[in-house]
Every structure is written in C-alpha cells, then in structure tokens.
Design an enzyme around this catalytic site. Structure first.
Site, PDB file in Angstrom:
ATOM      1  CB  ALA A  78      -0.877  -0.022   1.242  1.00 52.31           C
ATOM      2  CD  GLU A  89      -2.427  -7.402   2.796  1.00 49.48           C
ATOM      3  OE1 GLU A  89      -2.455  -7.641   4.001  1.00 49.48           O
ATOM      4  OE2 GLU A  89      -2.620  -6.259   2.334  1.00 49.48           O
TER       5      GLU A  89
HETATM    6  N1  CAA Z   1       4.660   3.167  -0.697  1.00 46.59           N
HETATM    7  C1  CAA Z   1       5.068   4.338  -1.256  1.00 46.59           C
HETATM    8  N2  CAA Z   1       6.233   4.444  -1.953  1.00 46.59           N
HETATM    9  C2  CAA Z   1       6.996   3.340  -2.069  1.00 46.59           C
HETATM   10  C3  CAA Z   1       6.619   2.116  -1.505  1.00 46.59           C
HETATM   11  C4  CAA Z   1       5.392   2.043  -0.800  1.00 46.59           C
HETATM   12  N3  CAA Z   1       4.921   0.896  -0.263  1.00 46.59           N
HETATM   13  N4  CAA Z   1       7.592   1.202  -1.782  1.00 46.59           N
HETATM   14  C5  CAA Z   1       8.520   1.858  -2.508  1.00 46.59           C
HETATM   15  N5  CAA Z   1       8.167   3.129  -2.683  1.00 46.59           N
HETATM   16  C6  CAA Z   1       8.898   4.182  -3.408  1.00 46.59           C
HETATM   17  C7  CAA Z   1      10.091   4.670  -2.590  1.00 46.59           C
HETATM   18  O1  CAA Z   1       9.686   5.635  -1.644  1.00 46.59           O
HETATM   19  C8  CAA Z   1      10.971   5.240  -3.670  1.00 46.59           C
HETATM   20  O2  CAA Z   1      10.472   6.508  -4.050  1.00 46.59           O
HETATM   21  P1  CAA Z   1      11.509   7.736  -4.314  1.00 46.59           P
HETATM   22  O3  CAA Z   1      12.317   7.262  -5.505  1.00 46.59           O
HETATM   23  O4  CAA Z   1      10.587   8.865  -4.637  1.00 46.59           O
HETATM   24  O5  CAA Z   1      12.306   7.869  -3.085  1.00 46.59           O
HETATM   25  C9  CAA Z   1      10.736   4.302  -4.851  1.00 46.59           C
HETATM   26  O6  CAA Z   1       9.492   3.648  -4.581  1.00 46.59           O
HETATM   27  C10 CAA Z   1      11.792   3.229  -4.983  1.00 46.59           C
HETATM   28  O7  CAA Z   1      11.916   2.565  -3.742  1.00 46.59           O
HETATM   29  P2  CAA Z   1      13.302   2.352  -2.948  1.00 46.59           P
HETATM   30  O8  CAA Z   1      14.247   3.456  -3.272  1.00 46.59           O
HETATM   31  O9  CAA Z   1      12.977   2.121  -1.519  1.00 46.59           O
HETATM   32  O10 CAA Z   1      13.816   1.008  -3.652  1.00 46.59           O
HETATM   33  P3  CAA Z   1      14.792  -0.079  -3.019  1.00 46.59           P
HETATM   34  O11 CAA Z   1      15.133  -1.001  -4.129  1.00 46.59           O
HETATM   35  O12 CAA Z   1      15.882   0.551  -2.256  1.00 46.59           O
HETATM   36  O13 CAA Z   1      13.879  -0.867  -1.948  1.00 46.59           O
HETATM   37  C11 CAA Z   1      11.891  -1.993  -1.196  1.00 46.59           C
HETATM   38  C12 CAA Z   1      12.794  -1.634  -2.387  1.00 46.59           C
HETATM   39  C13 CAA Z   1      12.631  -2.975  -0.258  1.00 46.59           C
HETATM   40  C14 CAA Z   1      10.656  -2.690  -1.746  1.00 46.59           C
HETATM   41  C15 CAA Z   1      11.502  -0.727  -0.406  1.00 46.59           C
HETATM   42  O14 CAA Z   1      11.020   0.232  -1.337  1.00 46.59           O
HETATM   43  C16 CAA Z   1      10.469  -0.917   0.646  1.00 46.59           C
HETATM   44  O15 CAA Z   1      10.762  -1.436   1.697  1.00 46.59           O
HETATM   45  N6  CAA Z   1       9.197  -0.525   0.371  1.00 46.59           N
HETATM   46  C17 CAA Z   1       8.126  -0.580   1.326  1.00 46.59           C
HETATM   47  C18 CAA Z   1       7.631  -2.020   1.503  1.00 46.59           C
HETATM   48  C19 CAA Z   1       6.537  -2.075   2.553  1.00 46.59           C
HETATM   49  O16 CAA Z   1       6.756  -1.780   3.704  1.00 46.59           O
HETATM   50  N7  CAA Z   1       5.316  -2.481   2.122  1.00 46.59           N
HETATM   51  C20 CAA Z   1       4.179  -2.551   3.008  1.00 46.59           C
HETATM   52  C21 CAA Z   1       3.396  -1.283   2.915  1.00 46.59           C
HETATM   53  S1  CAA Z   1       2.089  -1.203   4.109  1.00 46.59           S
HETATM   54  C22 CAA Z   1       0.835  -2.142   3.501  1.00 46.59           C
HETATM   55  O17 CAA Z   1       0.904  -2.703   2.425  1.00 46.59           O
HETATM   56  C23 CAA Z   1      -0.394  -2.213   4.399  1.00 46.59           C
HETATM   57  C24 CAA Z   1      -1.461  -3.143   3.971  1.00 46.59           C
HETATM   58  O18 CAA Z   1      -1.364  -4.352   4.098  1.00 46.59           O
HETATM   59  C25 CAA Z   1      -2.758  -2.632   3.518  1.00 46.59           C
END
Ligand code: CAA
Length: 262
Positions: free
Chosen positions: A68, A116
C-alpha cells in the site's frame, strides 16, 4: 474498455486480458487510485465476453507492487485508514470473486498490500527475482488486506505468523515451496509462461470454468459437508451446458473438444 485508466493499463488479446499496475517509479505502490481503477477494470471485464482469463502484473522489472502507498497512509486518521483498507478490500474481493480465472504474474516485489493483491488472484506465477512478504510490522502496523487471513489459508498459520511477526521477505523459490506461488520462471519469460497457462485455461468452456471457480471460492469457507454439497450442485449444473455434451462426445470420438461457451 470504456473507462480511461492511468494508474493501470489493460490490453486484451485472444481472450486474455493483461492488466498492469502502472506506477513503476513508486514500485507500483497501491494508492486509492490504483485500487479504484483495478475495481473498475474488473467490473468492466466481468461483462466483456472477449475476456476469458486475466493476468495481473506490475509495470517494470522491479515490482509487482511494493505494498500500500505509505505516503498516502502516513497522515491518515483511524477512520481514514479504515476507509482506505475497506476500499482495498472491496477491490481484492472483486478480483477474488471475479467469475473468470485470474493469474498474478509476479515480476518483483510483492510486499504488504502487493502480496495481498496477488493472493486475491486464483494463482500466482513468479519470476525468479520475485520477493514476497508482509513487512508492515517494520512500519509499526499489521497487514490490513488479507495478510493475516488469505496468507494463513494459503501457506498455513505458522508460516503466515512467521512472515507477519518478523517482516521477513522470502524469495520466489521459498514462496513456491510454501505454496504461495504455483511456478517460478526466468524474469524474461514471466508473461510468456503465464500466457501459456492462461491460453490452456482460455481454451476450456467458460461457463464450466466459472462453475469450478464458484465451487472453490464459495465452498472454501463452508464446513466440509456443505462444501461437498455445493460442489455437487456445481457439478450437476455442468450437465445443463451444451459444452458438456461436446466434451463427452469429443472423448468418445477421440478428438479435441470444440467448446462454444454454452
Ligand atoms: N509506498 C510508497 N512508496 C513506495 C513504496 C510504498 N509501499 N515502496 C517503494 N516506494 C517508493 C520509494 O519511496 C521510492 O520513491 P523515491 O524514488 O521517490 O524515493 C521508490 O518507490 C523506490 O523505492 P526504494 O528506493 O525504496 O527502492 P529499493 O530497491 O531501495 O527498496 C523496497 C525496495 C525494499 C521494496 C523498499 O522500497 C520498501 O521497503 N518498500 C516498502 C515495503 C513495505 O513496507 N510495504 C508494506 C506497505 S504497508 C501495507 O501494504 C499495508 C497493507 O497491508 C494494507
């Protein structure tokens, strides 16, 4: 397609729709717009006779969906995030209940809401570079779109708890071993391999496929006796189709059946 999409793309070719989440710069993070457009496209495809099987994937090579959209959720109050989760749940429910088969082609990160969303599909094919997990715990939250429910039903409650409590990310091989994905293929062959499976399925009788999906989905949450009764009803309804006549006739005539979706 009547509606104009921009957070997703959709194309239909030989009965197979390819729906792609189109926010590659944000790793296809799922914001309200994506959920709204996904809901809409599945609503449209339900009525579209040209669509027999759907493949759901993510644009780019890095992510199916990295969860999300954290930036959208960040400022939400309890009530607002509840609304967000309800909207996501409605879309996932629509995909799960979509009467025709839906295959997720997981091309990279499928984390949190991304995992999910993939689980709301009937099957998952993953590229070797795919990664799965429910890392919400690292954000100080828990999954809100099926990560404690569909995941537990798919891989067992012990492994689901391990992923949710630890936030651990698993690779495609592990996801396959645990039953979260059906098959792992090289990244360059993901859509091609998923299409191969979709083509085999698209060749069957659509009303009969729909009865199979109904038996699985509606029976899954019933006790065994009622679920078996439901399966009997769905099985019996196959005998009301012309396609079952054709299927059985083709068998006795030792030829390939030609189904008419009737
Ligand atoms: N939401 C918003 N933006 C996101 C995102 C997310 N879930 N995941 C990645 N992005 C964005 C980053 O902020 C980044 O944007 P900028 O270039 O503007 O900074 C871009 O995508 C690229 O991401 P990274 O630079 O972080 O890429 P990476 O290769 O270094 O890392 C990753 C990849 C490990 C997937 C990392 O992006 C990450 O940990 N993302 C979040 C994963 C997460 O926590 N997901 C769960 C979300 S909560 C949820 O889903 C709740 C639910 O069940 C309803």
């Amino acid at each position: 397609m009547k509606y104009e999409y921009n957070a997703i793309t959709c194309s239909v070719n030989e009965g197979i729709a390819l729906v792609s989440i189109n926010r590659p710069k944000a790793l296809n993070a799922l914001n309200s717009k994506v959920f709204m457009e996904l809901g809409k496209v599945f609503e449209e495809m339900e009525k579209d006779d040209h669509v027999r099987v759907v493949i759901l994937t993510g644009e780019g090579e890095k992510a199916f969906a990295a969860g999300a959209d954290i930036t959208e959720m960040q400022q939400c109050s309890v009530l607002e995030v509840r609304e967000f989760a309800m909207a996501a749940n409605r879309t996932q429910g629509r995909i799960e209940a979509f009467p025709k088969p839906v295959i997720a082609a997981v091309n990279g990160f499928a984390l949190g809401g991304g995992c999910e969303l993939a689980m709301a599909c009937d099957m998952r094919i993953a590229s070797t570079s795919a990664k799965f997990g429910q890392p919400e715990i690292n954000l100080g939250i828990i999954p809100g779109g099926g990560g404690t429910q569909r995941l537990a039903r798919l891989i067992g409650i012990g492994r689901a708890k391990e992923l949710v409590y630890s936030g651990r990310i698993i690779d495609a091989e592990c996801a396959c071993e645990w039953g979260l994905v059906n098959k792992v293929v090289p990244p360059g062959k993901l859509v091609e391999e998923t299409r191969k499976l979709a083509t085999i399925i698209a060749d069957k009788s659509l009303p009969v496929l729909m009865l199979a999906k109904e038996a699985f989905n509606c029976g899954f949450n019933l006790d065994l006796d009622r679920a078996l009764q439901l399966e009997i009803e769905c099985f019996a309804n196959c005998f009301g189709t012309e396609d079952h006549n054709e299927g059985m006739l083709a068998f006795t005539e030792k030829r390939k059946p030609s189904f008419k979706d009737k």
